[in-house]
Write an enzyme that holds these catalytic residues in place. Structure first.
Site, PDB file in Angstrom:
ATOM      1  N   SER A  64      -6.005   2.502  -1.936  1.00 37.20           N
ATOM      2  CA  SER A  64      -5.344   1.258  -1.533  1.00 37.20           C
ATOM      3  C   SER A  64      -5.810   0.016  -2.278  1.00 37.20           C
ATOM      4  O   SER A  64      -5.201  -1.043  -2.142  1.00 37.20           O
ATOM      5  CB  SER A  64      -5.525   1.035  -0.026  1.00 37.20           C
ATOM      6  OG  SER A  64      -4.734   1.936   0.702  1.00 37.20           O
ATOM      7  N   LYS A  67      -3.194  -1.682  -4.280  1.00 36.42           N
ATOM      8  CA  LYS A  67      -2.175  -2.517  -3.640  1.00 36.42           C
ATOM      9  C   LYS A  67      -2.271  -3.979  -4.077  1.00 36.42           C
ATOM     10  O   LYS A  67      -1.272  -4.700  -4.056  1.00 36.42           O
ATOM     11  CB  LYS A  67      -2.299  -2.407  -2.114  1.00 36.42           C
ATOM     12  CG  LYS A  67      -1.972  -1.015  -1.584  1.00 36.42           C
ATOM     13  CD  LYS A  67      -2.286  -0.872  -0.100  1.00 36.42           C
ATOM     14  CE  LYS A  67      -2.003   0.539   0.382  1.00 36.42           C
ATOM     15  NZ  LYS A  67      -2.386   0.766   1.794  1.00 36.42           N
ATOM     16  N   TYR A 191       4.343   5.480  -5.187  1.00 37.06           N
ATOM     17  CA  TYR A 191       3.236   5.091  -4.311  1.00 37.06           C
ATOM     18  C   TYR A 191       2.056   6.059  -4.426  1.00 37.06           C
ATOM     19  O   TYR A 191       0.905   5.644  -4.576  1.00 37.06           O
ATOM     20  CB  TYR A 191       3.717   4.999  -2.864  1.00 37.06           C
ATOM     21  CG  TYR A 191       2.625   4.672  -1.880  1.00 37.06           C
ATOM     22  CD1 TYR A 191       2.079   3.386  -1.833  1.00 37.06           C
ATOM     23  CD2 TYR A 191       2.118   5.638  -1.019  1.00 37.06           C
ATOM     24  CE1 TYR A 191       1.054   3.088  -0.945  1.00 37.06           C
ATOM     25  CE2 TYR A 191       1.103   5.342  -0.130  1.00 37.06           C
ATOM     26  CZ  TYR A 191       0.577   4.059  -0.094  1.00 37.06           C
ATOM     27  OH  TYR A 191      -0.446   3.769   0.780  1.00 37.06           O
ATOM     28  N   TYR A 243      -7.652  -3.624   6.828  1.00 41.42           N
ATOM     29  CA  TYR A 243      -6.921  -3.054   7.947  1.00 41.42           C
ATOM     30  C   TYR A 243      -7.406  -3.626   9.282  1.00 41.42           C
ATOM     31  O   TYR A 243      -7.564  -4.843   9.410  1.00 41.42           O
ATOM     32  CB  TYR A 243      -7.011  -1.522   7.923  1.00 41.42           C
ATOM     33  CG  TYR A 243      -6.765  -0.942   6.558  1.00 41.42           C
ATOM     34  CD1 TYR A 243      -5.565  -1.177   5.892  1.00 41.42           C
ATOM     35  CD2 TYR A 243      -7.733  -0.178   5.907  1.00 41.42           C
ATOM     36  CE1 TYR A 243      -5.336  -0.661   4.628  1.00 41.42           C
ATOM     37  CE2 TYR A 243      -7.495   0.352   4.648  1.00 41.42           C
ATOM     38  CZ  TYR A 243      -6.300   0.100   4.015  1.00 41.42           C
ATOM     39  OH  TYR A 243      -6.084   0.606   2.767  1.00 41.42           O
ATOM     40  N   VAL A 261      -9.481   4.223   0.587  1.00 37.81           N
ATOM     41  CA  VAL A 261     -10.152   5.373   1.198  1.00 37.81           C
ATOM     42  C   VAL A 261     -10.854   6.255   0.164  1.00 37.81           C
ATOM     43  O   VAL A 261     -11.520   7.222   0.538  1.00 37.81           O
ATOM     44  CB  VAL A 261      -9.186   6.212   2.065  1.00 37.81           C
ATOM     45  CG1 VAL A 261      -8.663   5.386   3.226  1.00 37.81           C
ATOM     46  CG2 VAL A 261      -8.061   6.793   1.229  1.00 37.81           C
TER      47      VAL A 261
END
Length: 315
Positions: A64, A67, A191, A243, A261
């Site tokens: 992530s 992103k 993705y 998050y 992660v």
């Protein structure tokens, strides 16, 4: 002036001796084998000096963390129109949660949870094919890091494709609300490939420099994004980058940061430094256990928290 060489060495030694190292992301088979004894750290300062410790040159799956770069691309494509399809608020939920999409009509809370990043991938596909869009993102990250060796880990990409059932559900659910323009299969192809980009701490810290330098690429002085956009990306990293632990990260570290992660975290001290840490053992929220602790120690030793007096350098 801080002795960053000594600080990084001290933090690395502390992290290498830490007893609680977390658990790897075992729901992705290619990441389940990660060695939680590993720890790396890299700091690239505004004056161009580089300070590294531990496994700073060991490539790892960004997951992530990518992103941030995909969001930068999407904002370059459609500007503030993106916010018609993705929110800018903390989710307070797990990174792969589907709960809020029902009540919020398929609009993800922010671009850093999985649902939001899937919409960003849809934007970045535009009229191209997933393979071409992924190549464009890889080339963008190579440009930012000034390193043409950065590549996608194909084993991790295949592993994600085989096990990413929640992401398939998120994509299809948003498609049902009309918030994906392309097919879920095409969007997820991009993705999953994006998440499998592999970089080292040194490369990642180099790639994040434009967010430290008010939108400029320090290698050549070219503008990557406007100063205002760099500030807003940093704001989203601070409020949404970890998050449902984003508030705790802001409380403990006080720097814009984006986790993945794979165990990596990119953090930014605006006007001062781009920072990357990596250790594949995760805490309960899916963020690097030792990476978070290391950044907390760094912020304490340097006073770089954006909430500290005089912490943000003039750009």
């Amino acid at each position: 002036m801080h002795d960053l060489t000594a600080i990084v060495a001290d933090i690395t030694e502390e992290m290498q001796a830490a007893p609680d190292r977390g658990r790897p992301a075992d729901y992705i088979p290619a990441l389940a084998r990660a060695d939680v004894s590993q720890f790396g750290m890299a700091i690239v300062t505004a004056d161009g000096s580089v300070h590294t410790g531990g496994s700073a040159d060991e490539p790892f799956s960004l997951q992530s963390v990518t992103k941030v770069f995909a969001l930068t691309q999407a904002l370059g494509r459609v500007g503030d129109q993106l916010w018609d399809r993705v929110g800018r608020e903390p989710s307070g939920s797990a990174f792969n949660s589907i709960v809020q999409l029902e009540s919020e009509q398929g609009i993800p809370r922010n671009p850093f949870i999985n649902a939001g990043a899937i919409v960003v991938s849809d934007v970045n596909l535009a009229r191209g094919a997933p393979r071409a869009a992924l190549a464009e993102l890889v080339n963008f990250v190579r440009y930012l890091a000034d390193d043409d060796t950065i590549a996608v880990d194909t084993e991790v990409a295949a592993s994600e494709l085989e096990t990413g059932f929640r992401n398939v559900a998120l994509a299809n659910y948003m498609k049902s609300f009309g918030n994906l323009r392309r097919s879920p299969e095409e969007v997820l192809d991009l993705y999953f490939g994006q998440c499998a980009i592999a970089m080292s701490c040194r490369q990642l810290a180099m790639a994040g420099r434009y967010l430290m330098a008010a939108g400029l690429n320090p290698t050549n002085g070219h503008r990557v994004v406007s100063e205002a956009r760099a500030r807003r990306i940093n704001a989203l990293m601070l409020t949404c980058g970890h998050y449902d632990a984003s508030g705790d990260f802001a409380f403990r570290v006080g720097l814009p940061g984006k986790s993945g992660v794979g165990g990596g975290i990119l953090a930014v001290a605006p006007g001062r430094a781009s920072i990357s840490v990596w250790s594949p053992g995760l805490n309960a929220q899916g963020n690097s256990q030792l990476g978070t602790l290391a950044l907390e120690r760094l912020a304490t030793r340097t006073g770089w928290s954006v909430f500290a007096r005089g912490a943000v350098a003039d750009s």
